[in-house]
Design a protein around this motif. Structure first.
Motif, short mmCIF file in Angstrom:
data_model
loop_
_atom_site.label_atom_id
_atom_site.label_comp_id
_atom_site.label_asym_id
_atom_site.label_seq_id
_atom_site.Cartn_x
_atom_site.Cartn_y
_atom_site.Cartn_z
N VAL A 159 -7.02 18.57 7.52
CA VAL A 159 -6.84 17.63 6.43
C VAL A 159 -8.18 16.95 6.15
O VAL A 159 -8.95 16.66 7.06
CB VAL A 159 -5.78 16.56 6.80
N ASN A 160 -8.47 16.73 4.88
CA ASN A 160 -9.67 15.97 4.51
C ASN A 160 -9.49 14.52 4.95
O ASN A 160 -8.64 13.81 4.43
CB ASN A 160 -9.89 16.06 3.00
N LYS A 161 -10.31 14.06 5.89
CA LYS A 161 -10.12 12.72 6.45
C LYS A 161 -10.39 11.63 5.43
O LYS A 161 -9.95 10.49 5.62
CB LYS A 161 -11.02 12.55 7.67
N LYS A 162 -11.09 11.94 4.36
CA LYS A 162 -11.32 10.95 3.32
C LYS A 162 -10.01 10.54 2.64
O LYS A 162 -9.93 9.48 2.02
CB LYS A 162 -12.29 11.49 2.28
N ASN A 163 -9.00 11.40 2.76
CA ASN A 163 -7.70 11.10 2.17
C ASN A 163 -6.79 10.28 3.09
O ASN A 163 -5.69 9.91 2.71
CB ASN A 163 -6.98 12.39 1.79
N ILE A 164 -7.25 10.02 4.32
CA ILE A 164 -6.44 9.30 5.30
C ILE A 164 -6.81 7.82 5.31
O ILE A 164 -7.98 7.47 5.49
CB ILE A 164 -6.62 9.90 6.71
N LYS A 165 -5.82 6.97 5.12
CA LYS A 165 -6.04 5.53 5.16
C LYS A 165 -6.06 5.03 6.60
O LYS A 165 -6.91 4.22 6.98
CB LYS A 165 -4.95 4.81 4.37
N PHE A 248 -1.73 8.07 4.14
CA PHE A 248 -2.77 8.55 3.25
C PHE A 248 -3.13 7.47 2.23
O PHE A 248 -2.40 6.48 2.06
CB PHE A 248 -2.32 9.83 2.56
N ILE A 249 -4.24 7.66 1.54
CA ILE A 249 -4.74 6.65 0.62
C ILE A 249 -3.81 6.44 -0.57
O ILE A 249 -3.87 5.40 -1.24
CB ILE A 249 -6.16 6.99 0.14
N ASP A 250 -2.93 7.42 -0.85
CA ASP A 250 -2.00 7.26 -1.97
C ASP A 250 -0.71 6.55 -1.55
O ASP A 250 0.18 6.34 -2.37
CB ASP A 250 -1.68 8.61 -2.61
N SER A 252 1.40 7.67 0.83
CA SER A 252 2.30 8.60 1.51
C SER A 252 2.08 8.53 3.02
O SER A 252 0.96 8.35 3.49
CB SER A 252 2.05 10.03 1.01
#
Length: 385
Positions: A159-165, A248-250, A252
């Protein structure tokens, strides 16, 4: 427990591509159980704690190489003909075999927290140089790993870690979740070892009761997944059905759920990237009345902050935590100090840190031994008050 999983996979998983062979075993002093394991799995090499026990077993199993102690564990960990080394040794004694295995290019399934906590940065460098892997065995880190991998992940982090909050580690709250802090002074080792969900050994049971175990897991998660420690949170989840989550940053959230059973994370590490049928009790959501989550208490959050600070404060800090906690837990189990003194010993060690450049396993061990002396002096002071 790993042998239980292997026994089930070898017996019942007809669709798996191969059978597991046990090439080596290690044990402490329980020769009765070890003898039965040797008879069932026929290992090539076996390590025990004491030389006399190795000699005694050699008389019965003449074809097996019996080794003992620290050097024996090193020999076991350096076996070149194995596909996976599993290290679930409890405490500081588990650090050396992990480093030896890593330096020999072995893939390691790891449940020994101290290896990552005290030596995470150095260990990761060795792992990268030798292009090998550490597979997490703790249920919380296995849960994060599984969420990162998804249903068909072939890599440790898919997973792209930039997408993980943030990562969210769950904690049962231990046996004293609803205790008033003023009542904890009187708790006994027997009470502290009586975990409401997980059957565990004495050391990790006490760590769970103090929440030091969760603090160590925060450090582990940061090093295992190369993740910003400030983005790792803890929530209390008494049912222990959700083992950890990724937000995630969105907005989810992915969660890994299963019955509280260590057979599952062990099997995932053994069969990765495949999933096989398991003998563990299946999760039936229709029978669960509720799943509860709450924030840790203020006192717990303050304690966990000590561990979060370790990741960015350097290896001396991490070594201090490992040494102080191990000695304090041992002292409490021997009724030498009170349960509430464990945190005092840890705080005392932190106050005595002199940060050093630590670049090798020997320097890690030396620093741990230094903080053992500091912690033992303080434990003696508490005992004599």
């Amino acid at each position: 427990m790993t042998l239980d999983v292997i026994r089930n996979l070898n017996t019942n998983s007809q669709d798996f591509l191969c059978k597991f062979n046990i090439l080596g075993l290690s044990a402490g002093q329980n020769l009765l159980i070890l003898t039965k394991q040797i008879q069932e799995f026929s290992p090539n090499i076996v390590c025990v704690k004491y030389e006399q026990d190795a000699y005694k077993l050699k008389q019965k199993f003449v074809h097996i190489d019996f080794v003992h102690g620290k050097l024996g564990l090193e020999k076991l960990a350096s076996q070149s003909n194995c596909d996976l080394i599993i290290n679930s040794i409890s405490g500081i004694h588990g650090i050396n075999p992990t480093f030896v295995a890593a330096e020999h290019g072995q893939k390691i399934a790891l449940a020994n927290k101290e290896s990552i906590v005290a030596g995470g940065e150095i260990l990761n460098k060795i792992i990268n140089i030798n292009n090998n892997k550490i597979l997490p065995l703790d249920s919380e880190h296995s849960a994060i790993w599984q969420c990162l991998n998804g249903a068909h992940g072939q890599k440790l982090c898919n997973v792209n870690k930039k997408n993980i909050k943030k990562f969210i580690l769950t904690a049962s709250g231990g046996p004293f979740k609803n205790y008033n802090i003023n009542n904890l002074k009187a708790v006994t080792p027997e009470q502290a070892c009586h975990h409401p969900i997980w059957p565990m050994g004495p050391k990790i049971s006490i760590d769970s009761a103090t929440m030091a175990n969760k603090g160590f897991e925060i450090i582990e998660a940061a090093f295992l997944f190369d993740f910003d420690v400030s983005k790792i949170d803890v929530v209390i989840h008494p049912e222990s059905i959700v083992h950890s989550m990724i937000e995630f940053i969105d907005g989810s959230v992915l969660a890994q759920m299963s019955t509280p059973d260590m057979h599952l994370p062990i099997q995932y590490a053994l069969t990765f990237p495949n999933r096989m049928s398991s003998s563990s009790q299946q999760l039936d959501l229709t029978r669960i009345s509720s799943l509860n989550f709450e924030s840790p208490s203020t006192d717990t959050n303050e304690f966990l902050l000590i561990f979060k600070t370790a990741v960015t404060s350097g290896p001396s800090y991490c070594c201090a935590l490992c040494a102080a906690d191990e000695l304090a837990v041992d002292a409490f189990l021997r009724n030498s100090i009170k349960f509430t003194d464990i945190k005092k010993v840890i705080n005392h060690a932190i106050k005595n840190i002199i940060h050093k450049n630590i670049n090798s396993l020997q320097e890690i061990i030396d620093e741990i031994n230094n903080f053992k002396l500091i912690s033992q002096e303080f434990i003696n002071f508490i005992k004599n008050k």
